[in-house]
Scaffold this motif. Structure first.
Motif, PDB file in Angstrom:
ATOM      1  N   ASN A 173       1.089  -1.071   0.302  1.00 40.02           N
ATOM      2  CA  ASN A 173      -0.042   0.272   0.342  1.00 40.02           C
ATOM      3  C   ASN A 173       1.100   0.891   0.155  1.00 40.02           C
ATOM      4  O   ASN A 173       1.304   1.673   1.095  1.00 40.02           O
ATOM      5  N   VAL A 174       0.970   1.990  -1.653  1.00 43.26           N
ATOM      6  CA  VAL A 174       1.543   3.261  -1.340  1.00 43.26           C
ATOM      7  C   VAL A 174       1.541   4.151  -0.660  1.00 43.26           C
ATOM      8  O   VAL A 174       2.402   5.167   0.142  1.00 43.26           O
ATOM      9  N   TYR A 175       0.008   4.353  -0.608  1.00 42.46           N
ATOM     10  CA  TYR A 175      -0.334   5.352   1.078  1.00 42.46           C
ATOM     11  C   TYR A 175      -0.072   5.529   2.547  1.00 42.46           C
ATOM     12  O   TYR A 175      -0.630   6.510   2.742  1.00 42.46           O
ATOM     13  N   VAL A 176       0.658   3.820   2.136  1.00 43.20           N
ATOM     14  CA  VAL A 176       0.789   4.349   4.004  1.00 43.20           C
ATOM     15  C   VAL A 176       2.256   4.325   4.202  1.00 43.20           C
ATOM     16  O   VAL A 176       2.942   5.373   4.470  1.00 43.20           O
ATOM     17  N   LEU A 177       3.177   3.946   2.512  1.00 40.61           N
ATOM     18  CA  LEU A 177       4.205   3.353   2.525  1.00 40.61           C
ATOM     19  C   LEU A 177       4.822   5.158   2.120  1.00 40.61           C
ATOM     20  O   LEU A 177       6.225   5.054   2.730  1.00 40.61           O
ATOM     21  N   VAL A 178       4.837   5.807   0.823  1.00 38.18           N
ATOM     22  CA  VAL A 178       5.328   6.586   0.450  1.00 38.18           C
ATOM     23  C   VAL A 178       4.841   7.927   2.050  1.00 38.18           C
ATOM     24  O   VAL A 178       5.770   8.735   2.085  1.00 38.18           O
ATOM     25  N   PRO A 179       4.213   8.319   2.124  1.00 38.34           N
ATOM     26  CA  PRO A 179       4.237   9.282   3.236  1.00 38.34           C
ATOM     27  C   PRO A 179       4.753   8.940   4.256  1.00 38.34           C
ATOM     28  O   PRO A 179       5.705  10.080   5.460  1.00 38.34           O
ATOM     29  N   CYS A 180       4.843   8.521   5.331  1.00 36.36           N
ATOM     30  CA  CYS A 180       5.885   7.717   6.084  1.00 36.36           C
ATOM     31  C   CYS A 180       7.445   8.133   6.164  1.00 36.36           C
ATOM     32  O   CYS A 180       8.344   8.066   6.571  1.00 36.36           O
ATOM     33  N   LEU A 181       7.771   7.200   4.161  1.00 35.20           N
ATOM     34  CA  LEU A 181       9.626   7.378   4.018  1.00 35.20           C
ATOM     35  C   LEU A 181       9.433   8.593   4.172  1.00 35.20           C
ATOM     36  O   LEU A 181      10.469   9.401   4.333  1.00 35.20           O
ATOM     37  N   MET A 182       8.360   9.583   3.363  1.00 37.31           N
ATOM     38  CA  MET A 182       8.758  11.223   2.918  1.00 37.31           C
ATOM     39  C   MET A 182       8.940  11.705   4.223  1.00 37.31           C
ATOM     40  O   MET A 182       9.954  12.705   4.660  1.00 37.31           O
ATOM     41  N   LEU A 183       8.643  11.472   5.078  1.00 35.10           N
ATOM     42  CA  LEU A 183       8.096  12.029   6.306  1.00 35.10           C
ATOM     43  C   LEU A 183       9.402  11.844   7.337  1.00 35.10           C
ATOM     44  O   LEU A 183      10.607  12.615   7.573  1.00 35.10           O
ATOM     45  N   ALA A 184      10.509  10.360   7.169  1.00 33.13           N
ATOM     46  CA  ALA A 184      11.481  10.666   8.362  1.00 33.13           C
ATOM     47  C   ALA A 184      12.467  10.585   7.217  1.00 33.13           C
ATOM     48  O   ALA A 184      13.788  11.004   7.671  1.00 33.13           O
ATOM     49  N   ILE A 219       4.351  22.827   4.319  1.00 30.76           N
ATOM     50  CA  ILE A 219       3.652  22.731   3.098  1.00 30.76           C
ATOM     51  C   ILE A 219       4.519  22.249   1.710  1.00 30.76           C
ATOM     52  O   ILE A 219       3.335  21.750   1.188  1.00 30.76           O
ATOM     53  N   LEU A 220       5.373  22.172   1.958  1.00 28.98           N
ATOM     54  CA  LEU A 220       6.326  21.464   0.685  1.00 28.98           C
ATOM     55  C   LEU A 220       5.958  20.042   1.229  1.00 28.98           C
ATOM     56  O   LEU A 220       6.597  19.747  -0.045  1.00 28.98           O
ATOM     57  N   LEU A 221       6.027  19.597   1.895  1.00 33.55           N
ATOM     58  CA  LEU A 221       6.110  18.328   2.389  1.00 33.55           C
ATOM     59  C   LEU A 221       4.915  17.674   2.168  1.00 33.55           C
ATOM     60  O   LEU A 221       4.677  16.425   1.525  1.00 33.55           O
ATOM     61  N   ILE A 222       3.951  18.555   2.397  1.00 31.94           N
ATOM     62  CA  ILE A 222       2.395  18.086   2.107  1.00 31.94           C
ATOM     63  C   ILE A 222       2.739  17.886   0.040  1.00 31.94           C
ATOM     64  O   ILE A 222       1.676  17.080  -0.432  1.00 31.94           O
ATOM     65  N   VAL A 223       2.640  18.956  -0.437  1.00 31.18           N
ATOM     66  CA  VAL A 223       2.529  19.093  -1.912  1.00 31.18           C
ATOM     67  C   VAL A 223       3.754  18.147  -2.312  1.00 31.18           C
ATOM     68  O   VAL A 223       3.322  17.342  -3.149  1.00 31.18           O
ATOM     69  N   GLY A 224       5.277  17.689  -2.025  1.00 22.96           N
ATOM     70  CA  GLY A 224       5.981  17.025  -1.946  1.00 22.96           C
ATOM     71  C   GLY A 224       5.231  15.303  -2.326  1.00 22.96           C
ATOM     72  O   GLY A 224       5.904  14.970  -3.642  1.00 22.96           O
ATOM     73  N   THR A 225       4.185  15.087  -0.754  1.00 24.61           N
ATOM     74  CA  THR A 225       3.671  14.436  -1.226  1.00 24.61           C
ATOM     75  C   THR A 225       2.721  13.674  -2.462  1.00 24.61           C
ATOM     76  O   THR A 225       2.765  12.803  -2.968  1.00 24.61           O
ATOM     77  N   GLY A 226       1.817  14.596  -2.512  1.00 26.26           N
ATOM     78  CA  GLY A 226       1.309  14.897  -3.057  1.00 26.26           C
ATOM     79  C   GLY A 226       1.648  14.154  -4.619  1.00 26.26           C
ATOM     80  O   GLY A 226       0.428  13.900  -5.814  1.00 26.26           O
ATOM     81  N   PHE A 227       2.811  15.151  -4.849  1.00 29.89           N
ATOM     82  CA  PHE A 227       3.752  15.066  -6.451  1.00 29.89           C
ATOM     83  C   PHE A 227       3.754  13.244  -6.391  1.00 29.89           C
ATOM     84  O   PHE A 227       3.848  12.973  -7.739  1.00 29.89           O
ATOM     85  N   MET A 228       4.515  13.200  -5.434  1.00 34.52           N
ATOM     86  CA  MET A 228       4.400  11.103  -5.541  1.00 34.52           C
ATOM     87  C   MET A 228       3.687  10.988  -5.520  1.00 34.52           C
ATOM     88  O   MET A 228       3.480   9.795  -6.963  1.00 34.52           O
TER      89      MET A 228
END
Length: 484
Positions: free
Chosen positions: A149-160, A241-250
């Motif tokens: 599930n990328v919708y779990v993986l991606v935000p966690c990896l982006m935040l870390a 702000i940039l993290l939210i936009v960057g996660t949406g881009f991913m």
């Protein structure tokens, strides 16, 4: 259904004949990044003929404001073929000859030899780890735990990854992570560039905001008379702000490359052998100790290279590889990142040429005059775009701060721009160009680790960079408005 994710194929398989043919066509169309950098090298040489030479006085690495002086220079075309030796006592400047431009390339490699060897040793270590099968087995377990599930993986990896960058100043530590994320993307049927983006996008977001990053703030803020780490509020706002936009881009990137959640759900994971489990624990402990050691003992490239060599040997021993197999895997891993050495040398050659021709300080002085006293909003924007441009010429964070902050700081205050906003303009401008700069050795190393060309990366990341630019300008105008 997307052909690369056809559920009748093995999960993660993307090597259909049609896709392979398309991949090779794209490879042939791409301009080799070494050619791009070679062109930039000779553009830098050309600049030494058309840009006035000059220099600032310096106290250590810091520029003395108001000390700029132009230098006499014979910029005739005859200088292009000159073989005259430069002497320290020469007062007149001289443009860079063709011979000096070519010599700058091996000189750049020699100057960056520590970084180049570190990258090669990282490649060798990862070659051993890949040969043991530990990476594949570990990714199977990770994907099985989340059902892909990328919708779990991606935000966690982006935040870390972004947190490590923005709060601790981590950057070179992520070189080890890139091949792991590339393998993760491949396992989900996605190309290398997606795995690269999973690391580089959050890394650059953290770099842009630099909430408490000592790399940028410990140099920039004291120069303009600010306590280190002060003014955290606006930087934290930029980070969120940039993290939210960057996660949406991913997420958009995953959709673009045809990620299919139904196929991802087929991941069940497998059992790890004892040796694989031990190597995964060793990898985690190794990265953790690397972060601690880099921040505590300030390890430089030789120490880091030795550390990666030792880790590689430990991985081989735990996996039970024969010495010859381990050595072959190490060499194969080094070969995959060998192009990074050439790229780093070319990027460093640009800096050598600009310094040899005495034009870098002239460019900084010209930009300072453009900023002038045009009111706080115009001056803040002028600093932002100046820093954005100078990142191409001075890709070092501390180096750019040491050159520009002593000059832009007093100019900004005359225009009504506060010191905090001056640092903010530096962070945002410098950080934006760093996402795409072909002269940034840090970015080139990450691209080499993922085996992704600069042109391919630039086309993918440019839309996000433009969106980030709009956000950065809005945040900078807000900073001026509230007197940050």
């Amino acid at each position: 259904m997307n052909e690369s994710l056809n559920p009748t194929l093995p999960v993660g398989s993307v090597d259909t004949p049609k896709r392979q043919a398309k991949h090779h066509q794209v490879e042939h169309r791409q301009l080799n990044p070494a050619i791009i950098l070679l062109v930039i090298v000779f553009l830098a040489m050309f600049m030494t003929y058309v840009v006035t030479s000059g220099e600032y006085q310096r106290k250590g690495i810091l520029v003395v404001p108001g000390s700029y002086q132009t230098l006499e220079k014979d910029a005739s075309p005859a200088q292009l073929w000159s073989t005259a030796e430069r002497k320290p006592e020469d007062k007149a400047a001289r443009p860079v000859s063709l011979t000096e431009a070519f010599l700058a390339i091996p000189q750049g490699i020699e100057k960056s030899v520590g970084l180049i060897f570190m990258v090669l040793f990282i490649g060798g270590m990862l070659g051993i780890l890949s040969r043991t099968g530990t990476i594949t087995a570990g990714l199977e377990r990770l994907l099985g735990a989340t059902k892909g599930n990328v919708y779990v993986l991606v935000p966690c990896l982006m935040l870390a990854f972004s947190a490590g960058s923005t709060f601790m100043g981590m950057a070179k530590e992520y070189i080890v992570i890139v091949p792991l994320m590339v393998a993760l993307a491949n396992r989900m049927g996605l190309p290398n560039i997606v795995g690269l983006a999973l690391v580089v996008v959050p890394l650059k977001i953290g770099y842009l905001a630099s909430v408490t990053s000592p790399v940028a703030l410990s140099v920039a803020q004291p120069i303009v008379g600010l306590p280190v780490f002060s003014g955290m509020g606006m930087r934290l706002l930029a980070y969120v702000i940039l993290l939210i936009v960057g996660t949406g881009f991913m997420f958009l990137l995953l959709r673009r490359y045809g990620f299919n959640r139904a196929v991802a759900a087929q991941f069940e994971g497998g059992r790890l052998t004892v040796r694989q489990a031990l190597n995964l624990l060793l990898l985690g402990a190794g990265i953790g100790f690397l972060i601690y050691a880099s921040n505590t003992w300030h390890w430089h490239y030789p120490a880091l290279s030795a550390y990666y060599l030792v880790l590689g040997m430990l991985f081989a021993a735990v996996a039970g590889l024969r010495p010859s197999d381990a050595a072959n895997a190490f060499i194969e891993g080094m070969q995959k990142v060998l192009i990074a050495g050439v790229m780093i040398g070319l990027a460093t050659a640009v800096q050598i040429i600009l310094a040899t021709g005495d034009v870098l300080d002239s460019i900084v002085n010209w930009l300072a005059q453009l900023i002038g006293s045009h009111g706080p909003f115009v001056s803040a924007l002028g600093m932002f775009f100046s820093q954005l441009l100078l990142e191409l010429l001075i890709p070092s964070t501390s180096g750019q701060a040491a050159v520009t902050m002593p000059i832009f700081g007093p100019l900004a205050q005359l225009s009504g721009v506060t010191p905090q906003t001056t640092v903010y303009a530096f962070l945002l401008g410098h950080g934006l160009t760093n996402m795409i700069s072909p002269t940034s050795s840090g970015l080139l190393v990450l691209l080499a680790a993922a085996q992704v060309g600069w042109g391919q990366w630039a086309r993918m990341i440019l839309p996000l960079m433009l969106v980030f630019s709009v956000i950065a300008i809005a945040l900078l105008m807000l900073a001026v408005l509230i007197g940050y």
